[in-house]
Write a protein that holds these residues in place. Sequence first.
Motif, PDB file in Angstrom:
ATOM      1  N   THR A 218       0.962  -1.105  -0.075  1.00  0.00           N
ATOM      2  CA  THR A 218      -0.060  -0.106   0.031  1.00  0.00           C
ATOM      3  C   THR A 218       0.842   1.227   0.024  1.00  0.00           C
ATOM      4  O   THR A 218       1.491   1.573   0.905  1.00  0.00           O
ATOM      5  N   PRO A 219       1.070   1.752  -0.847  1.00  0.00           N
ATOM      6  CA  PRO A 219       1.804   3.311  -1.204  1.00  0.00           C
ATOM      7  C   PRO A 219       1.723   4.173  -0.096  1.00  0.00           C
ATOM      8  O   PRO A 219       2.518   4.788   0.502  1.00  0.00           O
ATOM      9  N   LEU A 220       0.385   4.330   0.326  1.00  0.00           N
ATOM     10  CA  LEU A 220       0.169   5.189   1.643  1.00  0.00           C
ATOM     11  C   LEU A 220       0.449   4.655   2.755  1.00  0.00           C
ATOM     12  O   LEU A 220       0.344   5.521   3.737  1.00  0.00           O
ATOM     13  N   ARG A 222      -0.924   2.886   5.155  1.00  0.00           N
ATOM     14  CA  ARG A 222      -2.008   2.703   6.350  1.00  0.00           C
ATOM     15  C   ARG A 222      -3.035   1.764   6.010  1.00  0.00           C
ATOM     16  O   ARG A 222      -3.372   1.899   4.753  1.00  0.00           O
ATOM     17  N   ASP A 228     -13.118   6.625   5.308  1.00  0.00           N
ATOM     18  CA  ASP A 228     -12.361   6.705   4.029  1.00  0.00           C
ATOM     19  C   ASP A 228     -13.352   6.167   2.704  1.00  0.00           C
ATOM     20  O   ASP A 228     -13.518   7.077   1.758  1.00  0.00           O
ATOM     21  N   GLY A 253      -5.608   3.319  -0.850  1.00  0.00           N
ATOM     22  CA  GLY A 253      -4.277   3.686  -0.343  1.00  0.00           C
ATOM     23  C   GLY A 253      -3.148   3.471  -1.363  1.00  0.00           C
ATOM     24  O   GLY A 253      -2.228   3.391  -1.362  1.00  0.00           O
ATOM     25  N   GLY A 254      -3.582   3.148  -2.703  1.00  0.00           N
ATOM     26  CA  GLY A 254      -3.027   2.843  -3.606  1.00  0.00           C
ATOM     27  C   GLY A 254      -2.617   1.403  -4.128  1.00  0.00           C
ATOM     28  O   GLY A 254      -1.837   0.946  -4.649  1.00  0.00           O
ATOM     29  N   HIS A 255      -3.115   0.326  -3.029  1.00  0.00           N
ATOM     30  CA  HIS A 255      -2.745  -1.223  -3.140  1.00  0.00           C
ATOM     31  C   HIS A 255      -3.147  -1.639  -4.657  1.00  0.00           C
ATOM     32  O   HIS A 255      -2.284  -2.365  -4.749  1.00  0.00           O
TER      33      HIS A 255
END
Length: 282
Positions: A218-220, A222, A228, A253-255
């Motif tokens: 996940t880039p973010l 968390r 959300d 989150g960008g996953h």
Amino acid sequence: MTQPQLPLADRAALVTGGGSGIGLGCALRFAAEGAHVTVAGRGEDRLKAAVAELEAVAAPGARVGYVVADVTDEDQTRAAVEHAASLGRPLTAVVASAGGNSTMGPITLVDTQKWRDTVDLNVTGTMLVLKHGARHMVRAGGGSFVAISSVASAATHRWFGAYGVAKAGIDHLVRLAADELGASRVRVNSIRPGLVRTEMVETVTAGGPVLDDYLACTPLGRIGEPADIAALAAFLVGPESTWLTGQTISADGGHHLRRGPDYRPVLEPLFGPEALRGAVDG
């Protein structure tokens, strides 16, 4: 937020799976923004607790309530939609959040009935909510339907059995319905959440190697929260997305940019390494 600023005032909303998790998060957001909200689910005690939470945040004049309903039962689903549409405001917002999975494990060992149950809950359940909810929205002159999909519909999650397959079915259903219902100003979209902190996945979010792998994917960096997803759902049913339909939007989150999570640390002790690659007796 003053009354004239409430974006969902003077409309009714139905949220299935609204007793907990993402569904409850959506219902809380809608009630706070002025909608009359009905939550539906299978557990009455959980729904009663959800209504208490909704009453605490609901905008002045917004009514909240619940209906016990199993979305795989058409009569119960129809009744839930009818209740949501009976609150004196047009039913123009529907979120199909009821879902789940009963099929963790190797595909060569999957229980066929549990596979059918998972597909029925996710795909057929969403279809029934859409079928009956859309009828009211068409009569109301338009509305917005939001299905809750999953990152697992796009990124393979090994050993998830029917879950990702069923969520992919939801995504196609959304595109089909958006194409059909656009002429009646009914918009249909889906949200693909990543790992969100809910009861369904609390064994993962509590910590351990599987959670570590999710975060690495996940880039973010968390875990998501129900709020959300609710924020995106509120946008999709609100007045600022009226030219948006047939979309599947990742809220993860960008996953989706990387890969599915590795459940080997959990499943290998249960099934063994040979079974995870499909080698089974019989």
